[in-house]
Scaffold this motif. Structure first.
Motif, PDB file in Angstrom:
ATOM      1  N   VAL A  34      41.129  29.788  27.063  1.00 54.17           N
ATOM      2  CA  VAL A  34      42.045  29.801  25.933  1.00 54.17           C
ATOM      3  C   VAL A  34      41.349  29.234  24.714  1.00 54.17           C
ATOM      4  N   MET A  35      41.746  29.740  23.541  1.00 53.64           N
ATOM      5  CA  MET A  35      41.173  29.230  22.295  1.00 53.64           C
ATOM      6  C   MET A  35      42.151  29.443  21.158  1.00 53.64           C
ATOM      7  N   GLY A  36      41.980  28.667  20.105  1.00 56.35           N
ATOM      8  CA  GLY A  36      42.732  28.855  18.882  1.00 56.35           C
ATOM      9  C   GLY A  36      43.865  27.869  18.704  1.00 56.35           C
ATOM     10  N   ASN A  37      44.564  28.058  17.579  1.00 55.01           N
ATOM     11  CA  ASN A  37      45.726  27.242  17.238  1.00 55.01           C
ATOM     12  C   ASN A  37      46.836  28.186  16.784  1.00 55.01           C
ATOM     13  N   PRO A  38      47.815  28.447  17.621  1.00 59.03           N
ATOM     14  CA  PRO A  38      47.997  27.952  18.989  1.00 59.03           C
ATOM     15  C   PRO A  38      47.033  28.637  19.957  1.00 59.03           C
ATOM     16  N   ALA A  39      46.717  27.941  21.038  1.00 60.80           N
ATOM     17  CA  ALA A  39      45.766  28.476  22.016  1.00 60.80           C
ATOM     18  C   ALA A  39      46.353  29.703  22.701  1.00 60.80           C
ATOM     19  N   ARG A  40      45.521  30.725  22.809  1.00 60.34           N
ATOM     20  CA  ARG A  40      45.899  31.971  23.483  1.00 60.34           C
ATOM     21  C   ARG A  40      44.810  32.344  24.477  1.00 60.34           C
ATOM     22  N   VAL A  41      45.212  33.038  25.529  1.00 62.65           N
ATOM     23  CA  VAL A  41      44.253  33.486  26.536  1.00 62.65           C
ATOM     24  C   VAL A  41      43.365  34.570  25.924  1.00 62.65           C
ATOM     25  N   VAL A  42      42.046  34.356  25.964  1.00 58.24           N
ATOM     26  CA  VAL A  42      41.102  35.336  25.430  1.00 58.24           C
ATOM     27  C   VAL A  42      40.299  36.011  26.538  1.00 58.24           C
ATOM     28  N   GLU A  43      40.307  35.397  27.728  1.00 56.89           N
ATOM     29  CA  GLU A  43      39.613  35.997  28.866  1.00 56.89           C
ATOM     30  C   GLU A  43      40.303  35.536  30.139  1.00 56.89           C
ATOM     31  N   SER A  44      40.436  36.459  31.089  1.00 54.19           N
ATOM     32  CA  SER A  44      41.083  36.159  32.369  1.00 54.19           C
ATOM     33  C   SER A  44      40.130  36.442  33.516  1.00 54.19           C
ATOM     34  N   ASN A  45      40.541  36.022  34.694  1.00 57.60           N
ATOM     35  CA  ASN A  45      39.788  36.272  35.931  1.00 57.60           C
ATOM     36  C   ASN A  45      38.367  35.717  35.887  1.00 57.60           C
ATOM     37  N   ILE A  46      38.209  34.533  35.323  1.00 60.17           N
ATOM     38  CA  ILE A  46      36.898  33.883  35.321  1.00 60.17           C
ATOM     39  C   ILE A  46      36.788  33.001  36.563  1.00 60.17           C
ATOM     40  N   THR A  47      35.583  32.607  36.875  1.00 54.78           N
ATOM     41  CA  THR A  47      35.339  31.703  37.997  1.00 54.78           C
ATOM     42  C   THR A  47      34.578  30.502  37.469  1.00 54.78           C
ATOM     43  N   THR A  48      35.110  29.311  37.734  1.00 53.49           N
ATOM     44  CA  THR A  48      34.408  28.100  37.324  1.00 53.49           C
ATOM     45  C   THR A  48      34.154  27.224  38.534  1.00 53.49           C
ATOM     46  N   GLY A  49      33.140  26.395  38.392  1.00 56.02           N
ATOM     47  CA  GLY A  49      32.823  25.400  39.408  1.00 56.02           C
ATOM     48  C   GLY A  49      33.201  24.034  38.867  1.00 56.02           C
ATOM     49  N   PRO A  50      32.598  23.004  39.421  1.00 52.16           N
ATOM     50  CA  PRO A  50      32.895  21.656  38.944  1.00 52.16           C
ATOM     51  C   PRO A  50      32.701  21.513  37.440  1.00 52.16           C
ATOM     52  N   TRP A  51      33.625  20.815  36.812  1.00 49.81           N
ATOM     53  CA  TRP A  51      33.623  20.489  35.387  1.00 49.81           C
ATOM     54  C   TRP A  51      33.700  21.718  34.489  1.00 49.81           C
ATOM     55  N   GLY A  52      34.244  22.798  35.021  1.00 54.12           N
ATOM     56  CA  GLY A  52      34.474  23.985  34.218  1.00 54.12           C
ATOM     57  C   GLY A  52      33.254  24.821  33.936  1.00 54.12           C
ATOM     58  N   ILE A  53      32.168  24.620  34.678  1.00 51.76           N
ATOM     59  CA  ILE A  53      30.963  25.409  34.473  1.00 51.76           C
ATOM     60  C   ILE A  53      31.200  26.810  35.029  1.00 51.76           C
ATOM     61  N   ARG A  54      30.977  27.810  34.192  1.00 55.29           N
ATOM     62  CA  ARG A  54      31.237  29.193  34.613  1.00 55.29           C
ATOM     63  C   ARG A  54      30.250  29.633  35.674  1.00 55.29           C
ATOM     64  N   LEU A  55      30.785  30.151  36.754  1.00 50.61           N
ATOM     65  CA  LEU A  55      29.946  30.634  37.846  1.00 50.61           C
ATOM     66  C   LEU A  55      29.819  32.145  37.824  1.00 50.61           C
ATOM     67  N   ASP A  56      30.688  32.824  37.080  1.00 48.24           N
ATOM     68  CA  ASP A  56      30.635  34.282  37.041  1.00 48.24           C
ATOM     69  C   ASP A  56      29.655  34.798  35.985  1.00 48.24           C
ATOM     70  N   LYS A  57      28.910  33.915  35.350  1.00 43.17           N
ATOM     71  CA  LYS A  57      27.913  34.305  34.350  1.00 43.17           C
ATOM     72  C   LYS A  57      26.497  33.986  34.830  1.00 43.17           C
ATOM     73  N   GLY A  58      26.340  33.848  36.143  1.00 45.74           N
ATOM     74  CA  GLY A  58      25.015  33.621  36.703  1.00 45.74           C
ATOM     75  C   GLY A  58      24.629  32.164  36.854  1.00 45.74           C
ATOM     76  N   ASN A  59      25.495  31.239  36.491  1.00 43.87           N
ATOM     77  CA  ASN A  59      25.186  29.826  36.665  1.00 43.87           C
ATOM     78  C   ASN A  59      25.299  29.454  38.137  1.00 43.87           C
ATOM     79  N   ILE A  60      24.629  28.386  38.510  1.00 41.30           N
ATOM     80  CA  ILE A  60      24.735  27.891  39.887  1.00 41.30           C
ATOM     81  C   ILE A  60      25.571  26.621  39.863  1.00 41.30           C
ATOM     82  N   VAL A  61      26.089  26.253  41.026  1.00 39.18           N
ATOM     83  CA  VAL A  61      26.880  25.027  41.129  1.00 39.18           C
ATOM     84  C   VAL A  61      25.982  23.850  40.827  1.00 39.18           C
ATOM     85  N   PRO A  62      26.393  22.946  39.907  1.00 43.31           N
ATOM     86  CA  PRO A  62      25.542  21.808  39.545  1.00 43.31           C
ATOM     87  C   PRO A  62      25.407  20.816  40.684  1.00 43.31           C
ATOM     88  N   ILE A  63      24.311  20.113  40.677  1.00 45.09           N
ATOM     89  CA  ILE A  63      24.081  19.058  41.667  1.00 45.09           C
ATOM     90  C   ILE A  63      24.897  17.851  41.258  1.00 45.09           C
TER      91      ILE A  63
END
Length: 152
Positions: free
Chosen positions: A121-150
């Motif tokens: 979500v982003m903006g004022n007021p916040a609106r959904v700009v992207e759905s069906n994402i995958t995050t790992g710990p602390w909101g790090i995106r995992l669906d963009k090729g990132n790995i789970v942080p140590i």
């Protein structure tokens, strides 16, 4: 990394962060999950501290504000933030909001309504700009090729 930088990191990890979590959980009675990272510059509402509920592995950055009361309307309501979320710099979460799991709130957004899980979500007021994402710990995106942080 310099010796001073390593020392500062160790002090923050083993002294500052545990002290802040003790204060939030035990003194104020906030419901804060495991491995939550809250920046020292974040503003967590202490008017109704028991109304703060933060899930495991969530990160709240500096300048972010989590509000659980509305002085003008004399309203005290709980705020729920799910697991694996990221609340960006300067974001404001208003009273009564429920943020689902794996949500990224971008910087300077004002969240006044419930946010579904797995979204950005982003903006004022916040609106959904992207759905069906995958995050790992602390909101790090995992669906963009990132790995789970140590975890340290």
């Amino acid at each position: 990394m310099s010796l001073l930088s390593k020392f500062r990191t160790l002090v923050h990890r083993y002294v500052v962060q545990p002290s802040m979590m003790f204060l939030y959980r035990r003194v104020y009675g906030m419901d804060i999950g495991r491995e939550v990272r809250i920046s020292m510059g974040a503003r967590i509402d202490k008017t109704n501290p028991k109304g703060v509920h933060i899930g495991d592995f969530t990160a709240i950055t500096s300048g972010a504000a989590i509000l659980t009361h509305d002085f003008v309307n004399r309203l005290h309501t709980d705020v729920y933030i799910g697991r694996n979320c990221f609340i960006g710099y300067g974001a404001i979460v208003l009273p009564g909001v429920r943020i689902g799991d794996s949500v990224i709130v971008t910087g300077n957004s004002v969240v006044g309504r419930d946010v579904p899980s797995n979204s950005i979500v982003m903006g004022n007021p916040a609106r959904v700009v992207e759905s069906n994402i995958t995050t790992g710990p602390w909101g790090i995106r995992l669906d963009k090729g990132n790995i789970v942080p140590i975890r340290h």
